[in-house]
Structure formats: C-alpha cells, structure tokens
Design a protein around this motif. Structure first.
Motif, PDB file in Angstrom:
ATOM      1  N   UNK A 141      28.043  36.070 -22.181  1.00 35.43           N
ATOM      2  CA  UNK A 141      28.996  35.224 -22.902  1.00 35.43           C
ATOM      3  C   UNK A 141      28.670  35.296 -24.391  1.00 35.43           C
ATOM      4  N   UNK A 142      29.310  34.480 -25.195  1.00 40.03           N
ATOM      5  CA  UNK A 142      29.114  34.586 -26.645  1.00 40.03           C
ATOM      6  C   UNK A 142      27.724  34.153 -27.101  1.00 40.03           C
ATOM      7  N   UNK A 143      26.987  33.451 -26.256  1.00 44.26           N
ATOM      8  CA  UNK A 143      25.649  32.956 -26.620  1.00 44.26           C
ATOM      9  C   UNK A 143      24.499  33.733 -25.996  1.00 44.26           C
ATOM     10  N   UNK A 144      24.700  34.347 -24.834  1.00 43.37           N
ATOM     11  CA  UNK A 144      23.571  34.999 -24.157  1.00 43.37           C
ATOM     12  C   UNK A 144      24.025  36.119 -23.234  1.00 43.37           C
ATOM     13  N   UNK A 145      23.116  37.081 -23.052  1.00 40.39           N
ATOM     14  CA  UNK A 145      23.318  38.183 -22.119  1.00 40.39           C
ATOM     15  C   UNK A 145      22.067  38.271 -21.248  1.00 40.39           C
ATOM     16  N   UNK A 146      22.289  38.268 -19.939  1.00 45.22           N
ATOM     17  CA  UNK A 146      21.196  38.365 -18.971  1.00 45.22           C
ATOM     18  C   UNK A 146      21.429  39.626 -18.150  1.00 45.22           C
ATOM     19  N   UNK A 147      20.419  40.492 -18.087  1.00 53.64           N
ATOM     20  CA  UNK A 147      20.573  41.752 -17.375  1.00 53.64           C
ATOM     21  C   UNK A 147      19.310  42.068 -16.578  1.00 53.64           C
ATOM     22  N   UNK A 148      19.506  42.829 -15.498  1.00 54.45           N
ATOM     23  CA  UNK A 148      18.401  43.158 -14.605  1.00 54.45           C
ATOM     24  C   UNK A 148      18.516  44.625 -14.192  1.00 54.45           C
ATOM     25  N   UNK A 166      13.559  32.334 -24.212  1.00 47.04           N
ATOM     26  CA  UNK A 166      14.544  32.903 -25.125  1.00 47.04           C
ATOM     27  C   UNK A 166      15.591  31.867 -25.529  1.00 47.04           C
ATOM     28  N   UNK A 167      16.053  31.069 -24.559  1.00 46.08           N
ATOM     29  CA  UNK A 167      17.062  30.042 -24.844  1.00 46.08           C
ATOM     30  C   UNK A 167      16.530  28.972 -25.793  1.00 46.08           C
ATOM     31  N   UNK A 168      15.306  28.524 -25.561  1.00 44.79           N
ATOM     32  CA  UNK A 168      14.712  27.492 -26.430  1.00 44.79           C
ATOM     33  C   UNK A 168      14.536  28.021 -27.847  1.00 44.79           C
ATOM     34  N   UNK A 169      14.120  29.275 -27.979  1.00 43.81           N
ATOM     35  CA  UNK A 169      13.966  29.859 -29.308  1.00 43.81           C
ATOM     36  C   UNK A 169      15.334  29.983 -29.972  1.00 43.81           C
TER      37      UNK A 169
END
Length: 146
Positions: free
Chosen positions: A92-99, A133-136
């Motif tokens: 989304x516009x705030x985060x990308x999560x990939x595996x 990562x989110x907290x930072x």
C-alpha cells in the motif's frame, strides 16, 4: 585482534547523525538481518549496515522507492531485490511486505522523506521485523517533518 566494523563505531551515539543511529538500533534487534534508509526525493542510499551497503546499488535503491508507485504491479509480478525474487504479500502507500521462497523477507516502510528497509532470514520472526520497521517509520513521520 578484533576487526573494525565501521568507523562510526568510534563515534558516541549522542553525536552520531540520526540516520546512523537508526541503522544502529535496527541492527541491534535479533530479528533484523539487514537495514537501510533511503531518501525518497534523491533516490539515494542514506545509510545501511555494512553488509547491505556493499551490495545495494543506486539502481536497486531507485527500484525500492519506485515500488511504492507500482503497488498493483508488484503484487501481481513480485519484486526482485539483491538477486532474490520476492512474492509481495501486502503493498500500500505506506508499506510493502514481501517474502521469498527461501522464507527470507523484505519490509519497506515509507515515512514522508525516507524509506526504511529491513530484511529478515528464515530463522527470524517476520512480525518482529515488521514491527521494528513500522515503529521507525512512525518515528520519522512524526519527528522528521519536511
């Protein structure tokens, strides 16, 4: 004789530039493998741990930053990072999560002027890596205003 990790190891934390403090803090977590801070406007690498700094190219930095404008495409096609193909779990516009297939993961969090990039290995807890990562990202959004 102990090998020198970085010249910044000799700088007291209280006077280290903020971007180096961010990398130091992320690297001290047991569920973060590599970490980097990217400048959204310039497309440049601002700071990274030594291992990632040696491998991350300018082109790769720009690709990470550009991924935030191609959310649908990377969800469908995946994302290449340092020679590994990642399946994008969320974008989304705030985060990308990939595996990746090997269970390594990549998390990128956008915070106004910067992108916080964190990787984790198969032996690490993805939820702890994501939270770091989110907290930072939250910290940068609240405290490092443009």
């Amino acid at each position: 004789m102990e090998e020198l990790k970085s010249l910044t190891d000799f700088i007291p934390v209280s006077i280290k530039p903020l971007h180096l403090q961010v990398i130091d803090r992320l690297q001290k977590l047991t569920h973060v493998d590599d970490s980097a801070l990217l400048d959204v406007k310039s497309g440049n690498l601002v700071a990274a741990n030594k291992a990632l700094m040696l491998r991350l190219t300018d082109e790769q930095c720009k690709q990470c930053i550009g991924a935030f404008t191609k959310q649908k495409q990377i969800r469908e096609e995946g994302f290449q990072f340092l020679g590994l193909k990642y399946d994008v779990v969320r974008a989304d516009r705030k985060a990308i999560y990939a595996k990746s297939d090997g269970r390594e993961g990549l998390i990128m969090v956008k915070a106004d002027e910067y992108i916080i990039l964190v990787t984790y290995t198969s032996t690490m807890l993805p939820s702890v890596s994501a939270e770091a990562a989110e907290k930072m990202g939250e910290y940068f959004t609240r405290n490092i205003a443009p």
